[in-house]
Motif scaffolding. Structure first.
Motif, short mmCIF file in Angstrom:
data_model
loop_
_atom_site.label_atom_id
_atom_site.label_comp_id
_atom_site.label_asym_id
_atom_site.label_seq_id
_atom_site.Cartn_x
_atom_site.Cartn_y
_atom_site.Cartn_z
N UNK A 128 32.97 42.82 33.24
CA UNK A 128 33.98 42.07 32.48
C UNK A 128 35.40 42.40 32.91
N UNK A 129 35.57 43.50 33.65
CA UNK A 129 36.92 44.02 33.94
C UNK A 129 37.71 43.08 34.83
N UNK A 130 39.03 43.07 34.60
CA UNK A 130 39.96 42.40 35.50
C UNK A 130 40.95 43.44 36.03
N UNK A 131 41.98 42.97 36.70
CA UNK A 131 42.92 43.87 37.36
C UNK A 131 43.67 44.78 36.41
N UNK A 132 43.66 44.48 35.11
CA UNK A 132 44.39 45.29 34.14
C UNK A 132 43.52 46.37 33.49
N UNK A 133 42.28 46.51 33.93
CA UNK A 133 41.35 47.43 33.27
C UNK A 133 41.07 48.68 34.10
#
Length: 379
Positions: A128-133
């Motif tokens: 589920x992660x994106x670049x902000x995680x």
């Protein structure tokens, strides 16, 4: 000094006052002399008197006690000195003990559960992660996070596909997850698509598998006692799913008509159990306890096929039976239909077929080729 009380065998010696006076006049009568006491004095056996008269009890001093004690202590000391070298030799010469195989217990079960939980959490977060995680992922693993996509994936239905101990407290956990992916043959979104703009790309659910090594250690705390500490040692690695097993032949060679006596008993039983239609006890063999599902999850049940493990007679004897693999069509409460299967044990009694159990598994055909496996079901 110790003393020992001893007594000669024979009659108990009479007290001096009880001895009778001697008869007068005869030889050896020992008449009393004038002026002397007429009471006879006791005689000592040591002086060679009559054996019939016992001497009074004597106290004999035993002077060998300390000597025996000294000898006993000396013997014990000698044994101890001899046993020392023998024990030392046994220590060096005895064979090494056989290794004890580790057994699975509550501690291993707890460690496996902790490893499984961390693996599922990491896989779900990573997908589920994106670049902000970056920081969120870093809190779940000791591995460098590296690159993350602009947008995370949509997932559902995570579960443990495999979990086994590797070595030194490390568990290898494989997690299965449904991932929403573009349908095969669909066109991917253009590379220059603006952020937040939705692409009209059809998605399908695909089951994917990811492997994670997880370290589980036991730590001692001052107040709460032993606790488990976990750490994922690497990022999830996509791996193939479990291989499909070759299905065996099932042991249901006989066809039973749904309209037969046995088929009608099966229909009535299942209708009562899953649709609340009728009383379930009327279809059960005495001593069998099976409860209906409450509230009923389906509005109706239709038996579409029955395969039996044994051939059924039109006039069965008491105790004849079969294991019945039953295929049914279930009508949901919203009117939609779905297919299910049950394995029931049917036993005859008084000319009718009764349900003796709902089996937890199907029967596998293990009959060697060329033999007849027909018979009578277990009663």
């Amino acid at each position: 000094m110790s003393s020992l009380l001893v007594r000669r065998r024979g009659r108990k010696a009479a007290a001096p006052a009880e001895l009778p006076a001697p008869a007068g006049g005869g030889p050896g009568a020992g008449a009393a002399r004038p002026g002397t006491d007429r009471t006879a004095a006791p005689r000592s056996s040591a002086a060679g008197g009559d054996d019939g008269d016992d001497a009074p009890p004597q106290v004999v001093e035993w002077s060998n006690g300390p000597a025996l004690v000294t000898k006993a202590w000396g013997a014990l000391l000698a044994l101890a000195l001899l046993a020392g070298p023998a024990a030392l030799a046994w220590t060096f010469l005895r064979p090494d003990p056989a290794p004890v195989a580790a057994t699975s217990g509550p501690a291993d079960t707890a460690a496996q559960a902790a490893a499984n939980e961390r693996a599922v959490e990491l896989v779900e977060t990573w997908l589920r992660a994106d670049k902000d995680d970056q920081q969120l992922l870093a809190s779940l693993t000791s591995a460098p996070v590296g690159s993350l996509p602009q947008e995370g994936l949509t997932i559902r239905d995570s579960s443990i596909a495999q979990s086994e101990a590797a070595e030194d407290g490390v568990w290898s956990v494989t997690v299965g997850v449904d991932v929403a992916e573009p349908a095969p043959g669909s066109t991917p979104p253009p590379a220059g698509q603006a952020e937040g703009e939705e692409a009209d790309v059809p998605l399908v659910w695909v089951r994917r598998y990811f492997q994670v090594p997880v370290l589980v250690e036991r730590t001692e705390t001052r107040y709460s006692g032993p606790e488990l500490a976990v750490a994922a040692l690497a990022l999830p690695a996509p791996v193939p799913g479990p291989a499909a097993a070759e299905p065996p032949d099932l042991d249901y060679p006989e066809t039973i008509s749904p309209t037969s006596e046995a088929g009608q008993s099966v229909s009535g039983f299942l209708a009562a159990m899953v649709a609340g239609d009728g009383e379930i006890s009327r279809y059960l063999r005495p001593g069998t306890t099976i409860s209906a599902i409450v509230p009923a999850p389906y509005a109706g049940v239709a038996v579409t096929g029955i395969k039996g493990s044994h051939e059924l007679s039109e006039s069965p004897a008491d105790g004849d039976g079969t294991h019945a693999l039953t295929t049914v069509e279930l009508t949901r409460l919203d009117g939609q239909k779905t297919t299910s299967q049950y394995v029931l044990t049917l036993v005859a009694r008084d000319g009718r077929w009764e349900v003796a159990g709902v089996e937890p598994a199907v029967r596998i055909d293990t009959t060697p080729t060329g033999t007849n496996g027909s018979g009578t079901a277990g009663r």
